[in-house]
Write a protein that holds these residues in place. Sequence first.
Motif, PDB file in Angstrom:
ATOM      1  N   LYS A  63      -8.975  13.537  11.679  1.00  0.00           N
ATOM      2  CA  LYS A  63      -9.647  13.739  12.962  1.00  0.00           C
ATOM      3  C   LYS A  63      -8.683  13.580  14.134  1.00  0.00           C
ATOM      4  N   GLN A  64      -7.558  12.893  13.901  1.00  0.00           N
ATOM      5  CA  GLN A  64      -6.586  12.649  14.966  1.00  0.00           C
ATOM      6  C   GLN A  64      -5.557  13.771  15.097  1.00  0.00           C
ATOM      7  N   GLN A  66      -9.238  10.850   5.751  1.00  0.00           N
ATOM      8  CA  GLN A  66     -10.263  11.596   6.483  1.00  0.00           C
ATOM      9  C   GLN A  66     -10.315  11.146   7.947  1.00  0.00           C
ATOM     10  N   ASP A  67     -10.182   9.827   8.174  1.00  0.00           N
ATOM     11  CA  ASP A  67     -10.162   9.317   9.542  1.00  0.00           C
ATOM     12  C   ASP A  67      -8.947   9.842  10.302  1.00  0.00           C
ATOM     13  N   GLN A  70      -5.051  20.832  12.313  1.00  0.00           N
ATOM     14  CA  GLN A  70      -6.250  20.880  11.475  1.00  0.00           C
ATOM     15  C   GLN A  70      -6.418  22.266  10.857  1.00  0.00           C
TER      16      GLN A  70
END
Length: 184
Positions: free
Chosen positions: A131-132, A127-128, A138
């Motif tokens: 975001k990148q 999940q972290d 995405q």
Amino acid sequence: MRILMLNASVEFHSNWKVLLKSHSKMFWEAPIEQLQDTETWQERQPDLLVAPLPIDLKYSKWIQDLQDHISFRLLYYSSDLNLDALDKAWITQPEAILIDPITEAQMIATLRLIQLNLNNLSKKNIQDKLKQLSLREQEIVQLIRRGLSSKQISERLFISTNTVNTHKRRIKEKLQVKRFAEIS
């Protein structure tokens, strides 16, 4: 779960080894002195380190150093536990400490809880990393999650199928996953 079990003078019930083997993708044993062998860690990348108690302070420090660089869970085992051994054990923040006698059900429950924690940690890391990703990546991940094929994604986004497949490959590399099912 990939399990590395460190051997020492402490006896480990043979049934426990059978249980550990049956609940692992990969299981291997190594002498405790191999804690400093970085090749072992890089090649096998264990999810769970099973180590004996009591443990010398130098081994405890080696485990701490490894925890700073590698993500794994720690399970201690002991046939006899004293306060000094407990103090040394808590420095390395183990998931659990098994003290003989332990039942098969207790062992299985402990392994399942550790596996659950590993899965939750893995999902949080993904999940972290999501975001990148770029906005386009995405967007593609969202469409993959909906079950769209590369061809369907290409039609919806007005890009070629090859471009979609390139994005998919890069997404897997960035998230360090082998299959998109791991990010669902």
